[in-house]
Design a protein around this motif. Structure first.
Motif, short mmCIF file in Angstrom:
data_model
loop_
_atom_site.label_atom_id
_atom_site.label_comp_id
_atom_site.label_asym_id
_atom_site.label_seq_id
_atom_site.Cartn_x
_atom_site.Cartn_y
_atom_site.Cartn_z
N ASN A 7 -14.13 17.04 71.89
CA ASN A 7 -14.31 15.59 71.78
C ASN A 7 -15.51 15.25 70.90
O ASN A 7 -15.46 14.33 70.08
CB ASN A 7 -14.50 14.97 73.16
N LEU A 8 -16.59 16.00 71.08
CA LEU A 8 -17.80 15.76 70.29
C LEU A 8 -17.55 16.01 68.82
O LEU A 8 -17.98 15.21 67.96
CB LEU A 8 -18.93 16.66 70.80
N ALA A 9 -16.85 17.09 68.50
CA ALA A 9 -16.57 17.41 67.10
C ALA A 9 -15.74 16.32 66.43
O ALA A 9 -16.06 15.86 65.33
CB ALA A 9 -15.83 18.75 67.01
N ALA A 10 -14.67 15.90 67.13
CA ALA A 10 -13.82 14.84 66.57
C ALA A 10 -14.59 13.54 66.43
O ALA A 10 -14.44 12.81 65.43
CB ALA A 10 -12.59 14.65 67.45
N LEU A 11 -15.45 13.24 67.41
CA LEU A 11 -16.23 12.00 67.37
C LEU A 11 -17.21 12.01 66.20
O LEU A 11 -17.42 10.98 65.54
CB LEU A 11 -16.99 11.83 68.69
N ILE A 12 -17.80 13.16 65.92
CA ILE A 12 -18.71 13.27 64.78
C ILE A 12 -18.00 12.89 63.49
O ILE A 12 -18.52 12.13 62.66
CB ILE A 12 -19.28 14.71 64.68
N TYR A 13 -16.78 13.39 63.34
CA TYR A 13 -16.02 13.08 62.12
C TYR A 13 -15.64 11.60 62.07
O TYR A 13 -15.88 10.92 61.07
CB TYR A 13 -14.76 13.94 62.02
N PHE A 14 -15.05 11.08 63.16
CA PHE A 14 -14.57 9.70 63.16
C PHE A 14 -15.72 8.70 63.01
O PHE A 14 -15.59 7.68 62.33
CB PHE A 14 -13.77 9.41 64.43
N SER A 15 -16.85 8.97 63.67
CA SER A 15 -17.98 8.04 63.57
C SER A 15 -18.59 8.07 62.17
O SER A 15 -19.05 7.03 61.66
CB SER A 15 -19.04 8.37 64.62
N SER A 16 -18.59 9.24 61.54
CA SER A 16 -19.17 9.35 60.19
C SER A 16 -18.32 8.63 59.15
O SER A 16 -18.80 8.29 58.07
CB SER A 16 -19.33 10.82 59.80
N THR A 17 -17.05 8.40 59.49
CA THR A 17 -16.16 7.69 58.56
C THR A 17 -15.92 6.24 58.99
O THR A 17 -15.03 5.56 58.47
CB THR A 17 -14.80 8.43 58.46
N GLY A 18 -16.70 5.77 59.97
CA GLY A 18 -16.64 4.37 60.39
C GLY A 18 -15.46 4.01 61.26
O GLY A 18 -15.07 2.84 61.33
N HIS A 19 -14.88 4.99 61.95
CA HIS A 19 -13.67 4.74 62.74
C HIS A 19 -13.96 4.73 64.24
O HIS A 19 -13.26 5.37 65.02
CB HIS A 19 -12.61 5.80 62.43
N VAL A 20 -14.98 3.96 64.66
CA VAL A 20 -15.26 3.79 66.08
C VAL A 20 -15.52 2.30 66.35
O VAL A 20 -16.36 1.68 65.70
CB VAL A 20 -16.50 4.60 66.53
#
Length: 256
Positions: free
Chosen positions: A191-204
């Motif tokens: 979950n943390l790994a996926a969140l790092i990617y999605f948050s870095s691309t503005g998808h949260v």
């Protein structure tokens, strides 16, 4: 009542239920992700995936803490699985737009049906801890399956906790309580790994994600407490129910 408040109430109810289910046998994403897609249809899918990772991450962390008080972790096996799962989940999140999920889902459906049949007819499945592998082999197997399931979590997500529990029982020889505890730690990493990617691309969507997280945590607290209180036989029954629900969900996606 504003539209935002209405949406938030429904999302928080879904998050609480997902946290409760996920703390016991995984699979909370099967409820939380579709519910969020349904309630927030006006947002991109990537934003929905990124948003649900926050409540999933925090709820799973609470459940893992509850389990850690009563379960002794195998840190060599856990470390191997966490490392490969984290890296693979990053790759899976990156691949969301590159791979057609419709190709993967029929394969998952067949696997799940096999899991349900095996678990139902094997009454001792996950009731007692049973190890047939050396520590070295367990570490290698944990790392291998961490790659596969971690990639799946980053790419698709729902059902990851159940798949991890299955691996810890069927492959590594853990009982249901031990498997649930170890699966939670690995699921935190994915979950943390996926969140790092999605948050870095503005998808949260933080205005939804943070309140959902509070309710997911609450659900996880009660779910983990009930699982530890009731033990392996209860978790086995709950596992079968969740797997059956997962089968229906994937069957719907495949056949519609």
């Amino acid at each position: 009542m504003t539209t935002y408040i209405q949406e938030l109430i429904l999302l928080c109810l879904a998050a609480f239920s997902a946290g409760f289910i996920d703390a016991i046998v995984g699979g909370g994403g099967l409820l939380q992700t579709p519910a969020t897609l349904l309630i927030l249809p006006h947002y991109p899918v990537a934003s929905i995936f990124g948003t649900v990772k926050i409540p999933s991450l925090l709820g799973t962390s609470v459940a893992a803490y509850k389990y850690s008080k009563q379960v002794k972790f195998n840190f060599k096996v856990l470390g191997s699985c966490v490392f490969t799962a984290f890296c693979a989940s990053l790759l899976g999140a990156y691949s969301v737009s590159l791979i057609n999920n419709d190709v993967i889902k029929p394969i998952i459906l067949v696997v799940l049906i096999g899991v349900a049949i095996y678990t139902y007819f094997n009454k001792q499945f996950g009731i007692h801890q049973h190890k047939e592998h050396s520590i070295k082999k367990q570490v290698l197997l944990a790392g291998f399956f961490g790659l596969i399931i971690g990639f799946y979590d980053g790419l698709i997500g729902p059902g990851t906790g159940s798949f991890l529990i299955l691996v810890f029982i069927a492959v590594l020889g853990f009982d249901f309580v031990g498997a649930s505890a170890h699966a939670k730690i690995v699921n935190i990493a994915t979950n943390l790994a996926a969140l790092i990617y999605f948050s870095s691309t503005g998808h949260v969507l933080y205005q939804y994600a943070l309140p959902m997280a509070a309710f997911n945590i609450l659900g996880s607290f009660f779910g983990a407490r009930l699982a530890l209180l009731k033990g392996n036989k209860f978790i086995r029954i709950f596992f079968l129910i969740v797997v059956f629900g997962t089968i229906l969900r994937f069957a719907w996606d495949v056949l519609k």
